[in-house]
Design a protein around this motif. Structure first.
Motif, PDB file in Angstrom:
ATOM      1  N   THR A 152      -3.008  -1.312   4.749  1.00 25.69           N
ATOM      2  CA  THR A 152      -2.131  -0.303   4.155  1.00 25.69           C
ATOM      3  C   THR A 152      -0.924  -0.008   5.027  1.00 25.69           C
ATOM      4  OG1 THR A 152      -3.254   1.544   5.244  1.00 25.69           O
ATOM      5  CG2 THR A 152      -4.125   0.830   3.115  1.00 25.69           C
ATOM      6  N   GLY A 153      -0.881  -0.541   6.243  1.00 28.48           N
ATOM      7  CA  GLY A 153       0.147  -0.176   7.211  1.00 28.48           C
ATOM      8  C   GLY A 153       1.554  -0.472   6.746  1.00 28.48           C
ATOM      9  N   TRP A 154       2.500   0.385   7.161  1.00 29.60           N
ATOM     10  CA  TRP A 154       3.901   0.230   6.801  1.00 29.60           C
ATOM     11  C   TRP A 154       4.572  -0.811   7.675  1.00 29.60           C
ATOM     12  CZ3 TRP A 154       8.632   0.442   9.122  1.00 29.60           C
ATOM     13  CH2 TRP A 154       9.758   0.581   8.287  1.00 29.60           C
ATOM     14  N   SER A 155       5.435  -1.625   7.098  1.00 29.73           N
ATOM     15  CA  SER A 155       6.261  -2.560   7.844  1.00 29.73           C
ATOM     16  C   SER A 155       7.518  -2.830   7.029  1.00 29.73           C
ATOM     17  CB  SER A 155       5.513  -3.873   8.118  1.00 29.73           C
ATOM     18  OG  SER A 155       5.360  -4.610   6.920  1.00 29.73           O
ATOM     19  N   ARG A 156       8.432  -3.634   7.585  1.00 29.07           N
ATOM     20  CA  ARG A 156       9.665  -3.921   6.857  1.00 29.07           C
ATOM     21  C   ARG A 156       9.394  -4.707   5.569  1.00 29.07           C
ATOM     22  NH1 ARG A 156      12.995  -6.344  11.831  1.00 29.07           N
ATOM     23  NH2 ARG A 156      10.917  -7.184  12.169  1.00 29.07           N
ATOM     24  N   THR A 157       8.310  -5.463   5.561  1.00 28.80           N
ATOM     25  CA  THR A 157       7.983  -6.236   4.369  1.00 28.80           C
ATOM     26  C   THR A 157       6.908  -5.550   3.513  1.00 28.80           C
ATOM     27  OG1 THR A 157       6.361  -7.521   5.632  1.00 28.80           O
ATOM     28  CG2 THR A 157       8.587  -8.408   5.469  1.00 28.80           C
ATOM     29  N   HIS A 158       6.355  -4.472   4.016  1.00 30.33           N
ATOM     30  CA  HIS A 158       5.308  -3.735   3.298  1.00 30.33           C
ATOM     31  C   HIS A 158       5.680  -2.260   3.381  1.00 30.33           C
ATOM     32  CE1 HIS A 158       0.722  -2.711   2.864  1.00 30.33           C
ATOM     33  NE2 HIS A 158       1.459  -2.260   1.873  1.00 30.33           N
ATOM     34  N   LYS A 195       5.201   3.696   0.205  1.00 30.41           N
ATOM     35  CA  LYS A 195       5.145   5.045   0.741  1.00 30.41           C
ATOM     36  C   LYS A 195       3.753   5.646   0.562  1.00 30.41           C
ATOM     37  CE  LYS A 195       9.295   5.670   2.354  1.00 30.41           C
ATOM     38  NZ  LYS A 195       9.536   6.033   3.765  1.00 30.41           N
ATOM     39  N   LEU A 196       3.579   6.808   1.182  1.00 28.82           N
ATOM     40  CA  LEU A 196       2.253   7.406   1.269  1.00 28.82           C
ATOM     41  C   LEU A 196       1.645   7.683  -0.103  1.00 28.82           C
ATOM     42  CD1 LEU A 196       0.016   8.466   3.065  1.00 28.82           C
ATOM     43  CD2 LEU A 196       1.197  10.669   3.143  1.00 28.82           C
ATOM     44  N   ASN A 197       2.420   8.156  -1.043  1.00 37.84           N
ATOM     45  CA  ASN A 197       1.871   8.446  -2.375  1.00 37.84           C
ATOM     46  C   ASN A 197       1.199   7.215  -2.975  1.00 37.84           C
ATOM     47  OD1 ASN A 197       2.814  11.017  -2.166  1.00 37.84           O
ATOM     48  ND2 ASN A 197       4.269  10.895  -3.859  1.00 37.84           N
ATOM     49  N   HIS A 198       1.867   6.059  -2.837  1.00 32.94           N
ATOM     50  CA  HIS A 198       1.317   4.820  -3.394  1.00 32.94           C
ATOM     51  C   HIS A 198       0.077   4.385  -2.616  1.00 32.94           C
ATOM     52  CE1 HIS A 198       1.505   1.166  -5.779  1.00 32.94           C
ATOM     53  NE2 HIS A 198       1.312   0.469  -4.670  1.00 32.94           N
TER      54      HIS A 198
END
Length: 228
Positions: A70-76, A79-82
């Motif tokens: 689930t981690g955020w990255s430039r390609t992923h 946002k938190l809601n999703h």
């Protein structure tokens, strides 16, 4: 490596085990801060690679579990809601009040990987780990994330999930127990992340292996060498 007389001799090229080389390189940054800045100050790629490696370890250790990064990255950039909606849907749980308990900058609220065992009946209350992956030198600042108190309000869990924490460093037995107690869950240090390699030398995917080698090559070529 091997020891011949008073010399340390390389037994194999680092490319044969890029997962190990990658974790050691991340650890070196603490001792060689100038070298650690090769590639710039953006550590997004390093973090994404570490999360992928941790996910592959979890898939090997827990072959019948659902491993969902689930981690955020430039390609992923979900946002938190999703992320919350996906986590809740996979666990069969309702969502809570996200805006009340988080900030707008909380991309994933400290959750990098959801690890759970689906029992197949569609009911909640299954074994769940919420995993934080910390690839940088300030890993001790993240030991209490993801915060179960926060996640317990943005997802209404039927049963309280457990935490897991992954980092590239190796720990003594004494420090391992101390840190594991702070995490209050499963701790994955370098030894545990590399554990699958004990029985399967080709345990990481070909794509991840190639990405690790690509990230490592410019850094390995510039490793500082102490002159004796």
């Amino acid at each position: 490596i091997d020891v011949v007389g008073s010399r340390i001799v390389r037994k194999a090229d680092w490319r044969t085990n890029p997962a190990h080389a990658f974790l050691v390189a991340l650890s070196f940054k603490k001792w060689y801060p100038k070298w650690g800045k090769i590639g710039g100050q953006d550590y997004t790629e390093q973090g994404a690679l570490f999360e992928q490696l941790t996910a592959e370890t979890l898939r090997f250790i827990f072959p019948n579990w659902d491993i969902f990064p689930t981690g955020w990255s430039r390609t992923h950039t979900k946002k938190l809601n999703h992320v919350v909606s996906e986590v809740a849907a996979r666990l069969g749980e309702p969502t809570g009040e996200i805006s009340r308990w988080t900030t707008d900058s909380a991309n994933e609220a400290g959750l990098d990987i959801l690890c759970h065992y689906p029992l197949g009946d569609g009911r909640p209350g299954t074994p769940v780990f919420l995993v934080q992956c910390a690839s940088g030198g300030q890993w001790e600042d993240k030991l209490r994330t993801p915060d179960i108190r926060i996640w317990g309000r943005i997802v209404t869990f039927t049963g309280t999930p457990k935490k897991a924490f992954a980092m590239p460093y190796s720990l003594t037995d004494r420090d391992f127990v101390r840190v594991c107690n702070i995490v209050d869950g499963m701790l994955l240090d370098r030894y545990r992340i590399l554990w699958p390699g004990r029985t399967n030398p080709d345990w990481i995917s070909a794509l991840l292996k190639a990405d690790l080698i690509k990230w490592l090559e410019p850094r390995v070529s510039k490793l500082p060498v102490d002159k004796i």
